[in-house]
Design a protein around this motif. Structure first.
Motif, PDB file in Angstrom:
ATOM      1  N   LEU A 198       0.552  -1.155  -0.077  1.00  0.00           N
ATOM      2  CA  LEU A 198       0.053   0.072  -0.079  1.00  0.00           C
ATOM      3  C   LEU A 198       0.870   1.178   0.045  1.00  0.00           C
ATOM      4  O   LEU A 198       0.407   2.164  -0.066  1.00  0.00           O
ATOM      5  CB  LEU A 198      -1.011   0.026   1.328  1.00  0.00           C
ATOM      6  CG  LEU A 198      -2.036  -1.025   1.095  1.00  0.00           C
ATOM      7  CD1 LEU A 198      -2.809  -1.067   2.494  1.00  0.00           C
ATOM      8  CD2 LEU A 198      -2.953  -0.881   0.015  1.00  0.00           C
ATOM      9  N   ASN A 199       2.142   1.128   0.094  1.00  0.00           N
ATOM     10  CA  ASN A 199       3.122   2.306  -0.240  1.00  0.00           C
ATOM     11  C   ASN A 199       3.166   2.602  -1.498  1.00  0.00           C
ATOM     12  O   ASN A 199       3.417   1.568  -2.495  1.00  0.00           O
ATOM     13  CB  ASN A 199       4.391   1.831   0.392  1.00  0.00           C
ATOM     14  CG  ASN A 199       4.465   1.682   1.912  1.00  0.00           C
ATOM     15  OD1 ASN A 199       3.856   2.290   2.377  1.00  0.00           O
ATOM     16  ND2 ASN A 199       5.000   0.347   2.550  1.00  0.00           N
ATOM     17  N   ILE A 200       3.299   3.975  -1.951  1.00  0.00           N
ATOM     18  CA  ILE A 200       3.351   4.440  -3.429  1.00  0.00           C
ATOM     19  C   ILE A 200       4.340   5.558  -3.294  1.00  0.00           C
ATOM     20  O   ILE A 200       4.414   6.339  -2.419  1.00  0.00           O
ATOM     21  CB  ILE A 200       1.990   4.904  -3.615  1.00  0.00           C
ATOM     22  CG1 ILE A 200       1.151   3.577  -3.991  1.00  0.00           C
ATOM     23  CG2 ILE A 200       2.190   5.363  -5.091  1.00  0.00           C
ATOM     24  CD1 ILE A 200      -0.420   4.168  -4.480  1.00  0.00           C
ATOM     25  N   LYS A 201       5.163   5.370  -4.277  1.00  0.00           N
ATOM     26  CA  LYS A 201       6.096   6.552  -4.433  1.00  0.00           C
ATOM     27  C   LYS A 201       5.656   7.087  -5.861  1.00  0.00           C
ATOM     28  O   LYS A 201       5.486   6.675  -6.662  1.00  0.00           O
ATOM     29  CB  LYS A 201       7.582   6.039  -4.747  1.00  0.00           C
ATOM     30  CG  LYS A 201       8.718   7.070  -4.908  1.00  0.00           C
ATOM     31  CD  LYS A 201      10.178   6.490  -5.289  1.00  0.00           C
ATOM     32  CE  LYS A 201      11.210   7.611  -5.387  1.00  0.00           C
ATOM     33  NZ  LYS A 201      12.234   7.184  -5.501  1.00  0.00           N
ATOM     34  N   LEU A 202       5.319   8.527  -5.585  1.00  0.00           N
ATOM     35  CA  LEU A 202       5.004   9.410  -6.567  1.00  0.00           C
ATOM     36  C   LEU A 202       6.363   9.717  -7.375  1.00  0.00           C
ATOM     37  O   LEU A 202       7.136  10.695  -6.848  1.00  0.00           O
ATOM     38  CB  LEU A 202       4.476  10.517  -6.331  1.00  0.00           C
ATOM     39  CG  LEU A 202       3.182  10.635  -5.342  1.00  0.00           C
ATOM     40  CD1 LEU A 202       2.590  11.777  -5.004  1.00  0.00           C
ATOM     41  CD2 LEU A 202       2.086   9.810  -6.625  1.00  0.00           C
ATOM     42  N   MET A 203       6.564   9.187  -8.487  1.00  0.00           N
ATOM     43  CA  MET A 203       7.913   9.478  -9.219  1.00  0.00           C
ATOM     44  C   MET A 203       7.906  10.746 -10.112  1.00  0.00           C
ATOM     45  O   MET A 203       8.879  11.522 -10.306  1.00  0.00           O
ATOM     46  CB  MET A 203       7.993   8.462 -10.334  1.00  0.00           C
ATOM     47  CG  MET A 203       8.173   7.020 -10.153  1.00  0.00           C
ATOM     48  SD  MET A 203       9.462   6.558  -8.797  1.00  0.00           S
ATOM     49  CE  MET A 203      10.953   6.674  -9.823  1.00  0.00           C
TER      50      MET A 203
END
Length: 237
Positions: A182-187
């Protein structure tokens, strides 16, 4: 909260070959190394580097191994119009097949590794191998479907719904490539997200804050942690 984001930063945002968009025929053992002469693997591009400029001859596709790319056009008043974000496992350049020129500028959002697949040689395989032909058609169909969803998002959704839909779409795309967290990195930057969604930076930031107040997610810089996935889906719908 600190531990959540520390765990996220330690993860590698790359995709194994078997989960790549082209993985079903790219892996050498599946084609008896037939792609060795046409596929350049793991080419490195620095953050903000331009891989291809719009209206230049189309020669190859870019398949992302790690990092991220964006596509954009420059308007007559010299402003960018972002029309796509591409993550590990995605292929960039499918829209150029008909025009035979790159219809967009392609730029690295971070230090990015790509495999470069030459168009002419791929088409020779399409002519002779049914599985490759079907895969290319499926990729084109997926591209059209994603574009239709974006148009629907613009025309029918309010600002908070656009932001929620965008975040959930990132989650889905990462999940398909093996990142089920559920962790997301906004590139991409807030400015690029706003540009893509047809909003202002202030509106995007305000709605991210709203999602935190609703206990749907936590945000810290480029990192998001989804606390209530069903709530995010409901808002986007």
């Amino acid at each position: 909260m600190q531990n959540i984001f520390k765990t996220l930063r330690s993860k590698s945002y790359s995709v194994p070959c078997e989960l790549c968009s082209m993985g079903s025929f790219c892996i050498p053992m599946l084609l008896n190394n037939k792609l060795n002469s046409i596929l350049e693997r793991k080419i490195s591009y620095a953050k903000n580097e331009i891989l291809a400029k719009s209206n230049t001859p189309f020669t190859k596709f870019y398949i992302i191994h790690s990092g991220a790319l964006k596509t954009f056009v420059t308007t007559s008043d010299n402003h960018q119009r972002v029309n796509g974000f591409y993550l590990p496992g995605d292929i960039v350049g499918l829209d150029s097949i008909a025009t035979q020129v790159y219809n967009n500028n392609i730029q690295a959002l971070s230090n990015t590794l790509v495999c470069e697949l030459y168009y002419d040689e791929l088409m020779s395989l399409v002519d002779t191998q049914k599985n490759i032909r079907e895969l290319v058609f499926n990729l084109l169909s997926s591209d059209i479907y994603n574009y239709q969803k974006l148009v629907l998002c613009y025309s029918q959704k309010k600002a908070d719904e656009r932001v929620a839909t965008f975040i959930y779409s990132l989650y889905q795309r990462y999940e398909k490539k093996g990142h089920s967290s559920l962790n997301i990195k906004l590139m991409m930057s807030r400015a690029d997200i706003a540009n893509y969604l047809g909003l202002t930076i202030e509106t995007v930031s305000r709605n991210l804050s709203k999602l935190q107040e609703q206990n749907i997610l936590l945000a810290r810089g480029k990192y998001l942690f989804i606390k209530n996935l069903n709530g995010l889906i409901d808002l986007g719908n």
